[in-house]
Design an enzyme around this catalytic site. Sequence first.
Site, PDB file in Angstrom:
ATOM      1  N   GLU A 161     -52.391 -10.424  59.227  1.00  0.00           N
ATOM      2  CA  GLU A 161     -52.966 -10.681  57.898  1.00  0.00           C
ATOM      3  C   GLU A 161     -54.428 -11.099  57.910  1.00  0.00           C
ATOM      4  O   GLU A 161     -54.822 -12.052  57.245  1.00  0.00           O
ATOM      5  CB  GLU A 161     -52.112 -11.741  57.174  1.00  0.00           C
ATOM      6  CG  GLU A 161     -50.666 -11.284  57.019  1.00  0.00           C
ATOM      7  CD  GLU A 161     -49.759 -12.342  56.381  1.00  0.00           C
ATOM      8  OE1 GLU A 161     -50.275 -13.372  55.935  1.00  0.00           O
ATOM      9  OE2 GLU A 161     -48.540 -12.101  56.334  1.00  0.00           O
ATOM     10  N   GLU A 266     -41.486  -6.248  58.053  1.00  0.00           N
ATOM     11  CA  GLU A 266     -40.930  -7.417  57.340  1.00  0.00           C
ATOM     12  C   GLU A 266     -40.295  -6.987  56.023  1.00  0.00           C
ATOM     13  O   GLU A 266     -40.426  -7.665  54.993  1.00  0.00           O
ATOM     14  CB  GLU A 266     -42.031  -8.452  57.066  1.00  0.00           C
ATOM     15  CG  GLU A 266     -42.749  -8.931  58.317  1.00  0.00           C
ATOM     16  CD  GLU A 266     -43.815  -9.983  58.049  1.00  0.00           C
ATOM     17  OE1 GLU A 266     -43.830 -10.552  56.930  1.00  0.00           O
ATOM     18  OE2 GLU A 266     -44.627 -10.229  58.943  1.00  0.00           O
ATOM     19  N   ASP A 268     -38.498  -6.335  52.732  1.00  0.00           N
ATOM     20  CA  ASP A 268     -37.558  -6.869  51.738  1.00  0.00           C
ATOM     21  C   ASP A 268     -37.992  -6.325  50.384  1.00  0.00           C
ATOM     22  O   ASP A 268     -39.171  -6.084  50.156  1.00  0.00           O
ATOM     23  CB  ASP A 268     -37.460  -8.408  51.752  1.00  0.00           C
ATOM     24  CG  ASP A 268     -38.790  -9.128  51.738  1.00  0.00           C
ATOM     25  OD1 ASP A 268     -39.797  -8.564  51.264  1.00  0.00           O
ATOM     26  OD2 ASP A 268     -38.836 -10.291  52.188  1.00  0.00           O
TER      27      ASP A 268
HETATM   28  O1  G3I Z   1     -38.592 -26.388  59.419  1.00  0.00           O
HETATM   29  C1  G3I Z   1     -39.191 -27.156  58.369  1.00  0.00           C
HETATM   30  C2  G3I Z   1     -38.261 -28.243  57.918  1.00  0.00           C
HETATM   31  O2  G3I Z   1     -38.031 -29.138  58.977  1.00  0.00           O
HETATM   32  C3  G3I Z   1     -38.865 -28.938  56.719  1.00  0.00           C
HETATM   33  O3  G3I Z   1     -37.971 -29.876  56.213  1.00  0.00           O
HETATM   34  C4  G3I Z   1     -39.213 -27.934  55.626  1.00  0.00           C
HETATM   35  C5  G3I Z   1     -39.899 -28.593  54.441  1.00  0.00           C
HETATM   36  O4  G3I Z   1     -40.776 -27.718  53.807  1.00  0.00           O
HETATM   37  O5  G3I Z   1     -40.065 -26.963  56.159  1.00  0.00           O
HETATM   38  C6  G3I Z   1     -39.496 -26.228  57.225  1.00  0.00           C
HETATM   39  O6  G3I Z   1     -40.431 -25.269  57.664  1.00  0.00           O
HETATM   40  C7  G3I Z   1     -40.613 -24.160  56.817  1.00  0.00           C
HETATM   41  C8  G3I Z   1     -40.318 -22.888  57.614  1.00  0.00           C
HETATM   42  O7  G3I Z   1     -40.605 -21.760  56.832  1.00  0.00           O
HETATM   43  C9  G3I Z   1     -38.865 -22.817  58.070  1.00  0.00           C
HETATM   44  O8  G3I Z   1     -38.030 -22.755  56.955  1.00  0.00           O
HETATM   45  C10 G3I Z   1     -42.046 -24.132  56.346  1.00  0.00           C
HETATM   46  O9  G3I Z   1     -42.281 -25.248  55.482  1.00  0.00           O
HETATM   47  C11 G3I Z   1     -42.339 -22.866  55.613  1.00  0.00           C
HETATM   48  O10 G3I Z   1     -43.729 -22.805  55.346  1.00  0.00           O
HETATM   49  C12 G3I Z   1     -41.961 -21.666  56.469  1.00  0.00           C
HETATM   50  O11 G3I Z   1     -42.172 -20.512  55.713  1.00  0.00           O
HETATM   51  C13 G3I Z   1     -42.292 -19.326  56.462  1.00  0.00           C
HETATM   52  C14 G3I Z   1     -43.597 -18.648  56.075  1.00  0.00           C
HETATM   53  O12 G3I Z   1     -43.700 -17.409  56.786  1.00  0.00           O
HETATM   54  C15 G3I Z   1     -44.795 -19.501  56.422  1.00  0.00           C
HETATM   55  O13 G3I Z   1     -45.937 -18.964  55.905  1.00  0.00           O
HETATM   56  C16 G3I Z   1     -41.125 -18.421  56.154  1.00  0.00           C
HETATM   57  O14 G3I Z   1     -39.930 -19.002  56.674  1.00  0.00           O
HETATM   58  C17 G3I Z   1     -41.335 -17.049  56.797  1.00  0.00           C
HETATM   59  O15 G3I Z   1     -40.360 -16.155  56.315  1.00  0.00           O
HETATM   60  C18 G3I Z   1     -42.697 -16.517  56.394  1.00  0.00           C
HETATM   61  O16 G3I Z   1     -42.878 -15.286  57.038  1.00  0.00           O
HETATM   62  C19 G3I Z   1     -44.104 -14.606  56.744  1.00  0.00           C
HETATM   63  C20 G3I Z   1     -44.515 -13.864  57.989  1.00  0.00           C
HETATM   64  O17 G3I Z   1     -44.605 -14.734  59.083  1.00  0.00           O
HETATM   65  C21 G3I Z   1     -45.847 -13.137  57.772  1.00  0.00           C
HETATM   66  N1  G3I Z   1     -45.806 -12.293  56.605  1.00  0.00           N
HETATM   67  C22 G3I Z   1     -45.345 -12.934  55.377  1.00  0.00           C
HETATM   68  C23 G3I Z   1     -43.984 -13.605  55.588  1.00  0.00           C
HETATM   69  C24 G3I Z   1     -43.476 -14.209  54.312  1.00  0.00           C
HETATM   70  O18 G3I Z   1     -44.301 -15.262  53.874  1.00  0.00           O
END
Ligand code: G3I
Length: 452
Positions: A161, A266, A268
Amino acid sequence: MKLTSRSVSLIPLVATVAAAVLGASLIVTATANAATTLGAAAAQSGRYYGTAVAAGKLGDSTYVNILNTEFNMVTAENEMKWDATEPNRGQFNYSGGDRILNQAVGNGKRVRGHALLWHQQQPGWAQGLSGSDLRQAAINHVTQVATHYRGKIYAWDVVNEAFADGGSGGRRDSNLQRTGNDWIEAAFRAARAADPAAKLCYNDYNTDGINAKSTGIYNMVRDFKSRGVPIDCVGLQAHLTNNAPSDMQANIQRFADLGVDVQITELDIAGSNQANAYGAVTRACLAVARCTGITVWGIRDSDSWRTGENPLLFTSSGAKKAAYNSVLDALNAGGPGPTTTTTTTTTTTTTTTDPVPGGCTASVSLNQWNGGFVATIKVTAGSSALRGWRVTTTLSSGTVTSSWSANGSGTSGTVNWTNVDYNANVPAGQSTEFGFQGNGSGSGLNPSCAAS
Ligand code: G3I
């Protein structure tokens, strides 16, 4: 037995239809060898079908059952990102990434690495850096993580990105971008040096059709190819709503024409036209030989980052959705198989013929440069699953210096390669890969495969 319109529409099938008129009733028996899982269906044309996996869900039996049954490629949803793997500068933590990788390879799947550098999910310490200090930290991160996973990753999203939304076609502003426009190529060169066998991808969103952003990336890839910057693939994330872009196939094709693979990384799709749109994305990939596989961004709707949009192939309770059937049918309808790819000067591909039902074939993708080579050997099971395999290669002048995912009997001349524990089992029609690096020439390897 009822002959459904779905079973007769499947093209690459060996179908036997016997009909007999007995009195007034017509009895029709149909045997269709259509694949019944996403991974097996994709493998018919040499492709993979993958999913993002969260380490925290590997104790959920519904999740793991679907993962193990349906998918043959895995991406760590968050566990291989910078904040997870290097929480403190110079201190690396691979626990989550390793857990996902070991679960995958232990079940015969391959792994896409995601993502070495990204402006998001950077650890706090990196967010606070700039200039040459950040550049040095970023390149060291690439080197360390790619080295840890050396030989185990099918393809890395080296940079994620980095292009701006909107009509500029230029780079996104970020701390990494402010270290100099060459940060992306520096990252790709570091990744290649650390893991010569992994395909190296640039990955982005809103780039699925032809638009200013995807054209900016297209121009970067064309420039990289012209200057010998190592890049092997482009990832189109495909976070979509209702439709695939009408020019998605054309967009995939134009990248392929630059000499890189394309992967849907990715996927969906939200919205009421979901099932049709999933079919359209699948067909757009299958229509281009260098579109090597598709990954959905999660398994069940409840696993999706798009909370409430239900954009995935399985319901929250794990049932197959109409979108699942749409994808499976499109995969079973097939398409031209992916081509073998390399990054530098020479590609030689040799494929042996399947010797006996239940045997195996081997093919080589050779990346040769002046004085050295990397050979990636693909082992494909015949009509029965393999429980072990042996590949024989001939090195007429080169010498093996390192290898991965197989045990070699020597370093020159005739070398026999046998499976390691985690890739002994290869389901019917599916593949696994191993590789080796060497000095001199890797030409004429002429691999042959036997079940053992
Ligand atoms: O693990 C912590 C947890 O301990 C905590 O309590 C909670 C509170 O917010 O956060 C948890 O972490 C989160 C993590 O996902 C696991 O669930 C993060 O806050 C959250 O920001 C994170 O989001 C991920 C996101 O990327 C981050 O930008 C998504 O799961 C993931 O699906 C998403 O994937 C991205 C790709 O890497 C790149 N392209 C876009 C795609 C969708 O956004």
